[in-house]
Design an enzyme around this catalytic site. Structure first.
Site, short mmCIF file in Angstrom:
data_model
loop_
_atom_site.label_atom_id
_atom_site.label_comp_id
_atom_site.label_asym_id
_atom_site.label_seq_id
_atom_site.Cartn_x
_atom_site.Cartn_y
_atom_site.Cartn_z
N GLU A 31 -10.63 -4.94 14.08
CA GLU A 31 -11.28 -4.01 13.36
C GLU A 31 -11.07 -2.37 13.45
OE1 GLU A 31 -14.84 -5.30 11.80
OE2 GLU A 31 -14.13 -7.51 11.49
N HIS A 40 -19.79 -2.57 15.82
CA HIS A 40 -18.41 -1.91 16.18
C HIS A 40 -18.97 -1.12 17.65
CE1 HIS A 40 -16.75 -2.38 11.97
NE2 HIS A 40 -16.22 -3.38 12.90
N CYS A 80 -18.20 5.98 10.46
CA CYS A 80 -17.43 4.82 9.56
C CYS A 80 -16.63 5.25 8.44
CB CYS A 80 -18.56 3.82 9.02
SG CYS A 80 -19.20 2.78 10.39
#
Length: 416
Positions: A161, A229, A347
């Site tokens: 990711e 995350h 993000c």
């Protein structure tokens, strides 16, 4: 001159709250709400303006073509006939979170002296698994200069990711650093999205020095608490690691390993008794941009306004700044639409250390270009999207026209 450039994802016209991201508490909590794509995208533009005003180099990436009819065709269905959950996955605008676009290793860390980028495969989440093709096309366009090496994704089933699970410590962005890959181990109610094998493959592909490359396990407590995350509980910049007490599986061993690899590190740890893990996640305290301010201004933290509205978080931050810690300035920014879907300021951006002159200039921001982007958004992005709108043929036409208008305005028609 090599410098750190933050590339933000422009929030696309299909931004909606379908609640597709399992393990992302904000995404699940706001599922079914009415989204505001226009306001969301303009909030993102204002964040970029803010960073430019701080003197920070700024770039951007385009929203992908959504809804993704080609992906549905691979599933032998269409936008009209797809089951609701597949239709929602085809509409997802989650490529806006550029921290998941790729993992980046600066030239100073790589044996061949190139800046390496590996596009993330995002295979853990169906709605994100079909992003990499469009993202890779942009990366190859933006970083076509020989100074870069752009790689395709790590193969499934090894979930990757991107930079959201990667940190770097260094004496200066242009110098050699220590790269830290943070991975998870599955087994709880929420999935671990970053696999150790994927992280190791990227390190080999980027030709990193094993002595300056660490693989550290994210804590199960953090993952199951909603830190899907690593960048929800830890962020690094130059010599500083800013982290929550619960970020790593074996906290003491992780800190010792980091100090051994990079003795100059300053670990700024927020204790759980001062800021609980739920408060850290709700406020996205660590999903902030920890940046080096130009002109010897120390470090600043670009963080969501939700951090200021969470008393435990803001009290800790004010005490840290007053105590002459390494974070000298706090810059709250309004990205509420992104936050409601589970993504804060960090993000929305991908960090790339490069000479701006080697980047395709169409992807680099300045005030005039951001004005032009904002004008297209104000004219073409939908004001609101309800869950029922995802079956609207008229909306499909509108959002595709909106994206096409943006590509035309920026001279990026080849991404159509």
């Amino acid at each position: 001159m090599l410098t750190e450039i933050n590339f933000d994802g422009i929030i696309g016209p299909t931004h909606n709250y379908a609640g597709l991201s399992r393990g992302n508490i904000a995404s699940a909590s706001n599922a079914g709400d009415v989204s505001q794509p226009r306001a969301a995208a303009l909030q993102g533009i204002e964040k970029m303006r803010h960073n430019l005003a701080l003197g920070l180099p700024q770039g951007f990436f385009m929203p992908l073509d959504r809804p993704d009819a080609r992906w549905l065709d691979m599933l032998a269905t269409t936008l009209d006939e797809a089951e609701p959950h597949l239709r929602a996955q085809a509409w997802s605008a989650s490529s806006m979170w550029a921290a998941n676009a790729a993992t980046v290793s600066p030239a100073a860390d790589s044996a061949d002296g190139k800046c390496h980028l590996t596009v993330a495969n995002l295979v853990t989440m169906p709605h994100r698994s079909h992003e990499w093709q469009g993202t890779l096309a942009q990366l190859r366009l933006a970083f076509a200069d020989p100074a870069f090496a752009v790689h395709g994704p790590v193969p499934a089933p090894f979930g990757d990711e991107g930079a959201a699970n990667h940190m770097r410590l260094c004496d200066g962005h242009a110098g050699a650093g220590v790269e830290i890959f943070v991975y998870g181990v599955g087994g709880g109610r929420f999935p671990a999205r970053q696999h150790l094998d994927a992280s190791k493959a990227i390190a080999r592909r980027h030709r990193l020095d094993p002595a300056r490359t660490l693989f550290i396990r994210q804590s199960d407590v953090a993952i199951q608490g909603g830190a899907f995350h690593n960048d929800v509980v830890a962020v690094a910049n130059e010599r500083v690691l800013f982290t929550h007490e619960t970020a790593f599986h074996d906290r003491a061993a992780a800190h010792a390993e980091i100090r051994a690899a990079f003795p100059a590190v300053e670990i700024v740890e927020v204790p759980a008794h001062a800021v609980s893990l739920p408060d850290a996640i709700k406020s996205y305290l660590f999903n902030a941009q920890l940046v080096s301010l130009p002109g010897g201004g120390g470090m600043g933290l670009v963080l969501p306004t939700e951090a200021r509205e969470t008393p435990s978080v803001w009290n800790w931050l004010e005490a840290h700044v007053a105590g002459n810690g390494p974070i000298r300035k706090l810059f709250p920014v309004n990205v509420r639409q992104s936050m409601a879907n589970g993504g804060g300021p960090a993000c929305l951006r991908l960090r790339v250390v490069a000479d701006p002159a080697t980047v395709d200039p169409r992807f680099m921001a300045d005030a005039a270009k951001l004005d032009a982007i904002a004008e297209v958004i104000a004219s073409h992005w939908p004001e609101a999207i309800t869950p029922g709108d995802l079956s609207s043929t008229a909306l499909v036409t509108d959002v595709r026209k909106a994206r096409a208008a943006l590509l035309k305005a920026l001279g990026l028609d080849e991404l159509q």
